[in-house]
Write an enzyme that holds these catalytic residues in place. Structure first.
Site: not given
Ligand code: DX5
Ligand code: ZN
Length: 222
Positions: A14, A39, A41, A43, A72, A74, A143, A181
């Site tokens: 990620s 990946h 993320d 947000m 992803h 969010m 998740m 994730d």
């Molecule tokens: C949460 C993120 C995290 C990230 C991974 O919103 O999506 O889960 O991808 O984080 P680690 O692997 O550091 O938990």
């Molecule tokens: Zn993610």
């Protein structure tokens, strides 16, 4: 691009855990270290209590690298922003079942654009909430932390949902990936894999590892 099935192990570092001041170098580092997917993320500061990056960063990564982009979202309005993430070069776009949109219509539009479609659910969301969509997705993201931040501990209470998703996949003759994730590392990945997950998103345990290639290889070898 190698077509991967749910029987293939996929390691997806990620970018959230990378150094945002050196995104291109960090992306190259992940590719050299053996990442299968990257990946991303996204947000919006509304669906989750954090803001990361948007389509412009996805596009920058896409234009400078040849790696499968697992995006992803969010965000509260994935339907509204969908065209921009498609145009940015996403290969797979995952939207949350909890977000404020017509889930089936969004999934349809993602596939219509030639992207793979993913559906995500948070730890507190019952697995029953995604059952109606299982035949419309290429990937289900369970998740394993409350989304918003990397570095959180893995939530074991999500394991039964992964098991249920794997059972439905078999019973219904479907072939979606099951992705996890959050808090994924050498200590937690075995539980998720045993429950049925094959796509492992890992931020802290890969980008922050002293040897990223060894970390990825370790996850692949489990
Ligand atoms: C949460 C993120 C995290 C990230 C991974 O919103 O999506 O889960 O991808 O984080 P680690 O692997 O550091 O938990
Ligand atoms: Zn993610």
């Amino acid at each position: 691009m190698i077509a991967r099935t749910h029987r293939d192990r996929v390691i997806a570092p990620s970018l959230l855990a990378a150094d945002f001041g050196r995104i291109q170098e960090e992306t190259s580092r992940a590719i050299r270290a053996g990442a299968d997917w990257l990946h991303l993320d996204v947000m919006d500061g509304h669906f989750v209590d954090n803001i990361s990056f948007g389509p412009a960063v996805v596009q920058a990564v896409h234009e400078s690298n040849d790696i499968f982009l697992d995006v992803h979202l969010m965000i509260s309005r994935p339907d509204h922003y969908l065209p921009r993430f498609i145009a940015a070069g996403s290969d797979l776009i995952t939207v949350h079942v909890e977000a404020d949109h017509d889930v089936a219509e969004t999934l349809r539009r993602i596939r219509e654009a030639g992207c793979q479609a993913g559906l995500a659910l948070n730890p507190a969301t019952p697995i029953a909430d995604v059952e109606p969509y299982l035949d419309q997705i290429d990937l289900l993201l369970c998740m394993t932390v409350v989304p918003g931040f990397g570095g959180q501990p893995f939530m074991d209470e999500v394991l039964p949902k992964i098991q249920q998703a794997a059972q439905w996949r078999m019973e219904k003759g479907l072939n979606y990936h099951i992705e996890v994730d959050g808090g994924i590392g050498l200590a937690t990945a075995p539980k998720a894999i045993a429950a049925g997950a094959n796509v492992l998103v890992a931020g802290s345990s890969t980008f922050s590892a002293p040897d990223m290639a060894a970390a990825i290889q370790g996850l692949r070898g489990l």
